[in-house]
Design a protein around this motif. Structure first.
Motif, PDB file in Angstrom:
ATOM      1  N   GLN A  54       0.919  -1.165  -0.313  1.00 56.22           N
ATOM      2  CA  GLN A  54       0.033  -0.143   0.054  1.00 56.22           C
ATOM      3  C   GLN A  54       0.850   1.487  -0.057  1.00 56.22           C
ATOM      4  N   LEU A  55       1.656   1.307   0.801  1.00 54.42           N
ATOM      5  CA  LEU A  55       2.767   2.425   0.883  1.00 54.42           C
ATOM      6  C   LEU A  55       3.603   2.710  -0.484  1.00 54.42           C
ATOM      7  N   ALA A  56       3.887   1.444  -1.140  1.00 49.93           N
ATOM      8  CA  ALA A  56       4.507   1.809  -2.490  1.00 49.93           C
ATOM      9  C   ALA A  56       3.883   2.137  -3.593  1.00 49.93           C
ATOM     10  N   GLN A  57       2.401   1.824  -3.553  1.00 47.33           N
ATOM     11  CA  GLN A  57       1.526   2.651  -4.333  1.00 47.33           C
ATOM     12  C   GLN A  57       1.281   4.158  -4.075  1.00 47.33           C
ATOM     13  N   GLU A  58       1.387   4.585  -2.896  1.00 42.02           N
ATOM     14  CA  GLU A  58       1.373   5.975  -2.450  1.00 42.02           C
ATOM     15  C   GLU A  58       2.462   6.809  -2.825  1.00 42.02           C
ATOM     16  N   ASP A  59       3.553   6.522  -3.479  1.00 37.83           N
ATOM     17  CA  ASP A  59       4.641   7.018  -4.136  1.00 37.83           C
ATOM     18  C   ASP A  59       5.565   7.563  -2.679  1.00 37.83           C
ATOM     19  N   ILE A  60       5.718   6.703  -1.691  1.00 41.76           N
ATOM     20  CA  ILE A  60       6.446   7.058  -0.462  1.00 41.76           C
ATOM     21  C   ILE A  60       7.840   6.907  -0.840  1.00 41.76           C
ATOM     22  N   SER A  61       8.678   7.439   0.007  1.00 44.05           N
ATOM     23  CA  SER A  61      10.119   7.390  -0.262  1.00 44.05           C
ATOM     24  C   SER A  61      10.516   6.079   0.409  1.00 44.05           C
ATOM     25  N   VAL A  74       9.616  -6.947  13.454  1.00 40.79           N
ATOM     26  CA  VAL A  74       9.888  -7.443  12.283  1.00 40.79           C
ATOM     27  C   VAL A  74      11.016  -6.592  11.518  1.00 40.79           C
ATOM     28  N   ARG A  75      12.066  -7.021  11.240  1.00 38.76           N
ATOM     29  CA  ARG A  75      13.172  -6.583  10.598  1.00 38.76           C
ATOM     30  C   ARG A  75      13.156  -6.653   8.816  1.00 38.76           C
ATOM     31  N   ALA A  76      13.410  -5.331   8.092  1.00 39.93           N
ATOM     32  CA  ALA A  76      13.251  -5.422   6.734  1.00 39.93           C
ATOM     33  C   ALA A  76      14.311  -4.797   6.190  1.00 39.93           C
ATOM     34  N   ARG A  77      14.474  -5.359   4.761  1.00 35.32           N
ATOM     35  CA  ARG A  77      15.530  -4.843   3.824  1.00 35.32           C
ATOM     36  C   ARG A  77      14.973  -4.738   2.620  1.00 35.32           C
ATOM     37  N   LEU A  78      15.207  -3.331   1.959  1.00 40.43           N
ATOM     38  CA  LEU A  78      14.606  -3.011   0.935  1.00 40.43           C
ATOM     39  C   LEU A  78      15.703  -2.518  -0.011  1.00 40.43           C
ATOM     40  N   VAL A  79      15.570  -3.273  -1.290  1.00 44.45           N
ATOM     41  CA  VAL A  79      16.566  -3.262  -2.407  1.00 44.45           C
ATOM     42  C   VAL A  79      16.105  -2.703  -3.398  1.00 44.45           C
ATOM     43  N   LEU A  80      16.599  -1.325  -3.807  1.00 42.24           N
ATOM     44  CA  LEU A  80      15.927  -0.802  -5.068  1.00 42.24           C
ATOM     45  C   LEU A  80      16.403  -1.207  -6.448  1.00 42.24           C
ATOM     46  N   ALA A  81      15.970  -0.828  -7.436  1.00 38.54           N
ATOM     47  CA  ALA A  81      16.505  -1.529  -8.615  1.00 38.54           C
ATOM     48  C   ALA A  81      17.692  -1.052  -8.896  1.00 38.54           C
ATOM     49  N   ASP A  82      18.472   0.196  -8.442  1.00 37.23           N
ATOM     50  CA  ASP A  82      19.931   0.404  -8.381  1.00 37.23           C
ATOM     51  C   ASP A  82      20.648  -0.318  -7.580  1.00 37.23           C
ATOM     52  N   GLU A 111       9.987   5.570  -7.076  1.00 41.54           N
ATOM     53  CA  GLU A 111      11.332   5.018  -7.119  1.00 41.54           C
ATOM     54  C   GLU A 111      11.584   3.629  -6.389  1.00 41.54           C
ATOM     55  N   ILE A 112      10.448   3.164  -5.636  1.00 39.49           N
ATOM     56  CA  ILE A 112      10.324   1.700  -5.317  1.00 39.49           C
ATOM     57  C   ILE A 112       9.975   1.059  -6.148  1.00 39.49           C
ATOM     58  N   ASP A 113       9.573   1.364  -7.268  1.00 42.16           N
ATOM     59  CA  ASP A 113       8.974   0.460  -8.468  1.00 42.16           C
ATOM     60  C   ASP A 113      10.067  -0.701  -8.712  1.00 42.16           C
ATOM     61  N   HIS A 114       9.604  -1.878  -8.774  1.00 38.79           N
ATOM     62  CA  HIS A 114      10.794  -3.008  -9.152  1.00 38.79           C
ATOM     63  C   HIS A 114      11.640  -3.369  -7.893  1.00 38.79           C
TER      64      HIS A 114
END
Length: 458
Positions: A54-61, A74-82, A111-114
């Motif tokens: 849901q947050l990704a659809q809201e164009d959040i950073s 909960v621990r998280a790791r987000l890896v962008l396309a770059d 920029e969260i896309d993919h």
């Protein structure tokens, strides 16, 4: 006779039983807690994934998304396309297989896309809680066992006091001649004193009573066996005489007619009588075979067991039935079910069920065989589109010499023994044969054969 203190026996038996129950309850509680924790972890991860999407659809950073998703549980790791990474979950921990982890790919307008999101349960807190629960259950169980043992030790002492009074009464009754029966090794315990008192009484009474009772019991058993054997013989002889009377009478009449035919009689008429004579002889032979099968089943049938496929046997029988009844549609569904059984006897059961189904449908119809299996049994269901079997007759059809009304049974020469033999063969294999309510709700009859499965596939 071992005469350990009855107080000790009752106390320790009760303590052991209570302790076993308490330990079992503790194990169940601990197991259920683990199940609840596992489900809670799965639900938590699913909720975090839904929030992240849901947050990704809201164009959040990416930073804000990680702040919302990454927390103390909960621990998280987000890896962008770059390949730019965010979050408190390191790459090394993200690849751990022992910890519950979920990976998803996010889509959105920014920029969260993919971007690839990895979520992992922070397990140390739950581990500590589970460890504390384990120690708490162990301490509670041990404390309860100690309390139960103490209470029983005090309570049983008062509860067993009447045994002393029973001992005094038994000795008063047994005054006269003394004898030994139980031979107690100790007489300073409650059970020892009671055994000694009853020895004195039973020595006077039970000798003659035991001899008489044993003789009467043996006589009753012998008489019961004789009556049962006589009843079986009478039933068998009566069944045989009743069923053989009709074909034998036909054979006798036809034989007399053939003998009395004049020399110039019509050859075709004589040939017709010969055919009728052979048919009646075959009918009598089938009745004799059926009666012999019943006799073998009653006395313990010897089976030649081997690995067979129930589906393959049914397919072979259906091929035969298609040639004998071209106006009937036959269908076979299911999977191969391996069983250890006598192939000849199973074919006898299938032939009986299929013949009955075909004879119930004089104007064509459909017969369906469904072969299924579960963990322990293979099941073969034979369904037809005939008039069906009334609910009141679904058990009676397996009795000997039972025929249904003409709506179901159109055979002129049936003995009424086929289903009884088929059920006997099924039960000799450790299974059963039943007539049940049709599953499709459209009438007809449904017979279900259940046989034990083998452990090895064919």
């Amino acid at each position: 006779m071992n005469t350990v203190s009855l107080r000790h026996r009752v106390t320790w038996t009760s303590v052991l039983v209570s302790g076993a129950v308490l330990v079992l309850v503790a194990i169940v509680v601990h197991t259920l807690f683990g199940v609840v924790v596992n489900r809670s972890e799965t639900t938590l991860l699913n909720d975090r994934i839904q929030l992240a999407r849901q947050l990704a659809q809201e164009d959040i950073s990416p930073t804000e998304l990680i702040q919302r998703v990454d927390n103390r549980s909960v621990r998280a790791r987000l890896v962008l396309a770059d390949n730019q990474a965010f979050g408190s979950l390191s790459l090394e921990h993200a690849n751990e297989s022992a910890v519950k982890t979920r990976r998803v790919q996010l889509t959105g307008p920014g920029e969260i896309d993919h971007a690839k999101l990895t979520l992992q349960i922070d397990t140390p807190l739950l581990t500590r809680v589970q460890r504390r629960l384990t120690w708490l259950l162990a301490a509670a169980t041990a404390t309860a066992i100690v309390v139960i043992a103490g209470a029983l030790w005090i309570g049983v002492r008062a509860a067993l006091a009447p045994l002393d009074g029973m001992t005094r009464v038994a000795r008063d009754i047994a005054r006269g001649r003394r004898g030994q029966r139980l031979n107690p090794s100790r007489t300073d315990t409650e059970l020892g004193r009671t055994a000694e008192a009853f020895d004195e009484m039973l020595d006077e009474l039970e000798g003659a009573l035991d001899t008489t009772a044993a003789a009467l019991h043996q006589a009753e058993q012998a008489e019961a066996r004789a009556r049962a054997s006589e009843q079986r013989i009478r039933s068998f002889v009566g069944d045989a005489a009743h069923e053989l009377r009709t074909p034998i009478a036909g054979i006798r009449a036809l034989a007399e007619a053939v003998v009395q035919q004049p020399a110039d009689a019509d050859p075709e008429e004589i040939q017709r009588m010969h055919l009728l004579l052979v048919r009646e002889a075959h009918r009598a032979g089938r009745l004799v075979d059926d009666l012999l099968d019943l006799a073998r089943i009653d006395s313990g049938l010897q089976l030649r067991r081997e690995p067979i496929g129930l589906y393959d046997l049914a397919a072979a029988q259906l091929d035969r039935m298609r040639m004998l009844h071209p106006d009937i549609k036959f269908r076979l569904d299911g999977t191969t079910a391996p069983v250890i059984a006598d192939a000849e006897r199973i074919n006898q059961i299938l032939l009986n069920l299929l013949s009955n189904a075909c004879q119930a449908m004089t104007d064509g119809g459909a017969v369906t065989i469904q072969v299924t299996s579960d963990d322990d049994y293979a099941e073969l269901a034979v369904a037809d589109t005939g008039p069906g079997v009334p609910a009141a007759d679904r058990e009676r059809v397996f009795d000997r010499l039972v025929r249904l009304d003409q709506a179901r049974d159109h055979r002129a020469d049936g003995s009424g023994l086929g289903l009884s033999i088929a059920r006997g063969l099924a039960r000799a294999h450790g299974g059963d044969l039943t007539c049940v309510e049709p599953r499709n709700g459209h009438g007809g009859a449904l017979f279900v054969l259940r046989l034990p499965l083998t452990e090895e596939p064919l």
